[in-house]
Design an enzyme around this catalytic site. Structure first.
Site, PDB file in Angstrom:
ATOM      1  N   LYS A  57      -0.193 -13.811 -12.608  1.00 50.71           N
ATOM      2  CA  LYS A  57      -1.402 -13.026 -12.648  1.00 50.71           C
ATOM      3  C   LYS A  57      -2.903 -13.702 -13.487  1.00 50.71           C
ATOM      4  O   LYS A  57      -4.050 -14.004 -13.249  1.00 50.71           O
ATOM      5  CB  LYS A  57      -0.983 -12.314 -13.763  1.00 50.71           C
ATOM      6  CG  LYS A  57       0.073 -10.949 -12.799  1.00 50.71           C
ATOM      7  CD  LYS A  57      -0.719 -10.283 -11.952  1.00 50.71           C
ATOM      8  CE  LYS A  57       0.352  -9.553 -11.085  1.00 50.71           C
ATOM      9  NZ  LYS A  57      -0.424  -8.667  -9.218  1.00 50.71           N
TER      10      LYS A  57
ATOM     11  N   ALA B 207       0.331  -1.436   0.136  1.00 55.22           N
ATOM     12  CA  ALA B 207       0.354   0.250  -0.234  1.00 55.22           C
ATOM     13  C   ALA B 207       0.334   1.148   0.177  1.00 55.22           C
ATOM     14  O   ALA B 207       0.535   2.387  -0.039  1.00 55.22           O
ATOM     15  CB  ALA B 207      -1.026   0.033   1.081  1.00 55.22           C
TER      16      ALA B 207
ATOM     17  N   TYR C 209       5.302 -13.781 -14.228  1.00 51.34           N
ATOM     18  CA  TYR C 209       4.759 -12.404 -13.185  1.00 51.34           C
ATOM     19  C   TYR C 209       3.129 -12.878 -14.095  1.00 51.34           C
ATOM     20  O   TYR C 209       2.212 -13.310 -13.417  1.00 51.34           O
ATOM     21  CB  TYR C 209       5.461 -11.857 -14.338  1.00 51.34           C
ATOM     22  CG  TYR C 209       3.662 -10.954 -14.141  1.00 51.34           C
ATOM     23  CD1 TYR C 209       3.850  -9.695 -12.432  1.00 51.34           C
ATOM     24  CD2 TYR C 209       3.191  -9.819 -14.569  1.00 51.34           C
ATOM     25  CE1 TYR C 209       3.718  -9.027 -12.132  1.00 51.34           C
ATOM     26  CE2 TYR C 209       2.746  -8.689 -14.590  1.00 51.34           C
ATOM     27  CZ  TYR C 209       2.897  -8.157 -13.325  1.00 51.34           C
ATOM     28  OH  TYR C 209       2.069  -6.884 -12.907  1.00 51.34           O
TER      29      TYR C 209
ATOM     30  N   SER D 184      -3.877  -8.567 -13.586  1.00 51.91           N
ATOM     31  CA  SER D 184      -3.336  -7.901 -14.570  1.00 51.91           C
ATOM     32  C   SER D 184      -3.856  -8.172 -15.850  1.00 51.91           C
ATOM     33  O   SER D 184      -4.016  -9.498 -16.092  1.00 51.91           O
ATOM     34  CB  SER D 184      -1.342  -7.871 -14.543  1.00 51.91           C
ATOM     35  OG  SER D 184      -0.923  -7.626 -15.733  1.00 51.91           O
TER      36      SER D 184
ATOM     37  N   ASN E  86      -3.207  -6.581  -3.379  1.00 52.21           N
ATOM     38  CA  ASN E  86      -2.461  -5.620  -4.532  1.00 52.21           C
ATOM     39  C   ASN E  86      -0.793  -6.162  -4.795  1.00 52.21           C
ATOM     40  O   ASN E  86      -0.329  -5.958  -5.820  1.00 52.21           O
ATOM     41  CB  ASN E  86      -2.705  -4.560  -4.282  1.00 52.21           C
ATOM     42  CG  ASN E  86      -1.361  -3.643  -5.139  1.00 52.21           C
ATOM     43  OD1 ASN E  86      -1.894  -2.755  -5.808  1.00 52.21           O
ATOM     44  ND2 ASN E  86      -0.311  -2.826  -4.331  1.00 52.21           N
TER      45      ASN E  86
ATOM     46  N   ILE F  36      -0.464   0.745 -16.580  1.00 56.32           N
ATOM     47  CA  ILE F  36      -0.677   1.863 -15.517  1.00 56.32           C
ATOM     48  C   ILE F  36       0.347   2.366 -14.707  1.00 56.32           C
ATOM     49  O   ILE F  36       1.717   2.107 -14.945  1.00 56.32           O
ATOM     50  CB  ILE F  36      -0.947   1.219 -13.973  1.00 56.32           C
ATOM     51  CG1 ILE F  36      -2.083   0.387 -14.448  1.00 56.32           C
ATOM     52  CG2 ILE F  36      -1.431   3.097 -13.517  1.00 56.32           C
ATOM     53  CD1 ILE F  36      -3.842   1.021 -15.352  1.00 56.32           C
TER      54      ILE F  36
HETATM   55  P1  NAP Z   1       4.870  -1.425  -7.357  1.00 57.28           P
HETATM   56  O1  NAP Z   1       4.549   0.401  -7.072  1.00 57.28           O
HETATM   57  O2  NAP Z   1       5.986  -1.821  -8.018  1.00 57.28           O
HETATM   58  O3  NAP Z   1       4.051  -2.094  -6.428  1.00 57.28           O
HETATM   59  C1  NAP Z   1       4.155  -3.298  -5.973  1.00 57.28           C
HETATM   60  C2  NAP Z   1       3.933  -3.607  -4.360  1.00 57.28           C
HETATM   61  O4  NAP Z   1       4.338  -4.920  -4.076  1.00 57.28           O
HETATM   62  C3  NAP Z   1       4.888  -2.660  -3.339  1.00 57.28           C
HETATM   63  O5  NAP Z   1       4.343  -1.873  -2.497  1.00 57.28           O
HETATM   64  C4  NAP Z   1       5.545  -3.963  -2.930  1.00 57.28           C
HETATM   65  O6  NAP Z   1       6.337  -3.017  -1.345  1.00 57.28           O
HETATM   66  C5  NAP Z   1       4.669  -4.859  -2.658  1.00 57.28           C
HETATM   67  N1  NAP Z   1       5.656  -5.859  -2.532  1.00 57.28           N
HETATM   68  C6  NAP Z   1       6.378  -7.076  -3.799  1.00 57.28           C
HETATM   69  N2  NAP Z   1       7.275  -7.801  -3.054  1.00 57.28           N
HETATM   70  C7  NAP Z   1       6.592  -8.161  -1.952  1.00 57.28           C
HETATM   71  C8  NAP Z   1       6.714  -8.864  -1.280  1.00 57.28           C
HETATM   72  N3  NAP Z   1       7.624 -10.326  -1.017  1.00 57.28           N
HETATM   73  N4  NAP Z   1       6.616  -8.725   0.061  1.00 57.28           N
HETATM   74  C9  NAP Z   1       5.092  -8.104   0.194  1.00 57.28           C
HETATM   75  N5  NAP Z   1       4.665  -7.122  -0.604  1.00 57.28           N
HETATM   76  C10 NAP Z   1       5.813  -6.662  -1.599  1.00 57.28           C
HETATM   77  O7  NAP Z   1       3.450  -1.274  -8.318  1.00 57.28           O
HETATM   78  P2  NAP Z   1       2.093  -1.119  -9.172  1.00 57.28           P
HETATM   79  O8  NAP Z   1       2.031  -1.010 -10.596  1.00 57.28           O
HETATM   80  O9  NAP Z   1       1.319  -0.213  -8.428  1.00 57.28           O
HETATM   81  O10 NAP Z   1       1.789  -2.678  -8.725  1.00 57.28           O
HETATM   82  C11 NAP Z   1       0.853  -2.824  -7.391  1.00 57.28           C
HETATM   83  C12 NAP Z   1       0.184  -4.175  -8.227  1.00 57.28           C
HETATM   84  O11 NAP Z   1      -0.560  -3.880  -9.656  1.00 57.28           O
HETATM   85  C13 NAP Z   1       0.649  -5.346  -8.473  1.00 57.28           C
HETATM   86  O12 NAP Z   1       0.354  -6.967  -8.396  1.00 57.28           O
HETATM   87  C14 NAP Z   1       1.245  -5.182 -10.353  1.00 57.28           C
HETATM   88  O13 NAP Z   1       1.291  -6.799 -10.487  1.00 57.28           O
HETATM   89  C15 NAP Z   1       0.290  -4.571 -10.293  1.00 57.28           C
HETATM   90  N6  NAP Z   1       0.204  -4.570 -11.686  1.00 57.28           N
HETATM   91  C16 NAP Z   1       0.643  -3.372 -11.747  1.00 57.28           C
HETATM   92  C17 NAP Z   1       0.207  -2.757 -13.284  1.00 57.28           C
HETATM   93  C18 NAP Z   1       0.929  -1.794 -13.856  1.00 57.28           C
HETATM   94  O14 NAP Z   1       1.110  -1.882 -15.434  1.00 57.28           O
HETATM   95  N7  NAP Z   1       1.497  -0.735 -12.746  1.00 57.28           N
HETATM   96  C19 NAP Z   1       0.066  -3.645 -14.142  1.00 57.28           C
HETATM   97  C20 NAP Z   1      -1.059  -4.634 -14.367  1.00 57.28           C
HETATM   98  C21 NAP Z   1      -1.139  -5.165 -13.106  1.00 57.28           C
HETATM   99  P3  NAP Z   1       7.734  -2.471  -0.944  1.00 57.28           P
HETATM  100  O15 NAP Z   1       7.746  -1.123  -2.174  1.00 57.28           O
HETATM  101  O16 NAP Z   1       7.355  -2.078   0.738  1.00 57.28           O
HETATM  102  O17 NAP Z   1       8.580  -3.208  -0.976  1.00 57.28           O
END
Ligand code: NAP
Length: 242
Positions: A154, A12, A150, A137, A85, A183
């Site tokens: 997903k 978060a 990945y 995703s 998330n 995103i």
């Molecule tokens: P992000 O800012 O990199 O967020 C990923 C989050 O996951 C971070 O807050 C991170 O926490 C947490 N995380 C990663 N590994 C972890 C672990 N081992 N244990 C606990 N927490 C962990 O990117 P985002 O784009 O907002 O992604 C959020 C979600 O949306 C993800 O599931 C991603 O796959 C999905 N998504 C994103 C997109 C896109 O285009 N951005 C598209 C489709 C789906 P810390 O930072 O505290 O380490």
């Protein structure tokens, strides 16, 4: 919903998770702001959202998840909404990727499964109500080169949504996925500009989405939706319709 509902949002502190935390806070939730490494960002968010609190845990470590469940029980005593998330990706072609890289992606999904089980057991089953929203995703549906683990994770998360919702038959515990497209967050920031341009060229709306546009759908599923269950809602500007 109770008078003081609690939403646990994983990952978060950043991106889509932070947008979900803000949106759910605006809807009246106390937000449990989970983070792994982004402690400073998590603390800043907690200071902005009334009644919220931070929880640190690496979701690849089940004892850390047990600790998180204990902390949330002591702090709030309930979880009404769980937003799964947190996610992790390694970009590399199949033939150069090693097992440790595969595990780093897949073990977050394992943690999501375990956290959901514990939230159901400790909070939602006892309350007889709850909402789980999984952030999957579009690439779990379309595939994407360089992202084999990945995309497996997903696609699996959407199957998790469907199977779990069917297991919870007769209960007011609804489980859905929100599948974002492309995103604008830290996860996509790292991509080279030419890759970003190629992806955007495949989006009928001609732009990346925002974290707030995903969070709006998560908030709807967490609060107002009462007859949407076991499904995947795509938020991708038209690049894929499901
Ligand atoms: P992000 O800012 O990199 O967020 C990923 C989050 O996951 C971070 O807050 C991170 O926490 C947490 N995380 C990663 N590994 C972890 C672990 N081992 N244990 C606990 N927490 C962990 O990117 P985002 O784009 O907002 O992604 C959020 C979600 O949306 C993800 O599931 C991603 O796959 C999905 N998504 C994103 C997109 C896109 O285009 N951005 C598209 C489709 C789906 P810390 O930072 O505290 O380490």
């Amino acid at each position: 919903m109770s008078e003081n509902p609690v939403a646990l949002v994983t990952g978060a502190a950043t991106g889509i998770g932070a947008a979900c935390a803000r949106r759910l806070s605006a809807e009246g939730f106390r937000v449990a702001v989970h983070y792994r490494s982004s402690a400073e960002k998590a603390q800043k968010l907690v200071s902005e959202l009334p009644g919220s609190f931070g929880l640190q845990a690496d979701l690849t470590d089940e004892s850390a998840i047990d600790g998180l469940i204990k902390e949330i029980k002591a702090e709030a005593g309930r979880v009404d909404v769980l937003v799964n998330n947190a996610g992790y990706n390694v970009n590399a072609p199949m033939l150069t990727m090693n097992l440790a890289q595969y595990d780093s992606v897949a073990s977050v999904a394992r943690g999501t499964w375990y956290l959901s089980k514990m939230v159901l057991r400790r909070f939602m089953f006892r309350a007889g109500t709850g909402r789980i929203v999984n952030i999957s995703s579009v690439v779990g549906h379309t595939g994407n080169p360089g992202q084999v683990p990945y995309t497996m994770v997903k696609a699996g998360l959407d199957a998790f949504t469907k199977s779990l919702s069917q297991e919870l038959v007769g209960k007011d515990i609804l489980v859905n996925s929100v599948a974002p497209g492309f995103i604008d967050t830290d996860m996509t920031e790292v991509l080279p500009d030419e890759i970003k341009e190629t992806i955007v060229s495949r989006v009928p709306q001609g732009r990346m989405g925002t974290a707030d546009e995903v969070a709006d759908v998560v908030a709807f599923l967490s609060t107002r939706a009462s007859y949407i269950n076991g499904t995947v809602i795509h938020v991708n500007g038209g690049m894929y319709g499901g």
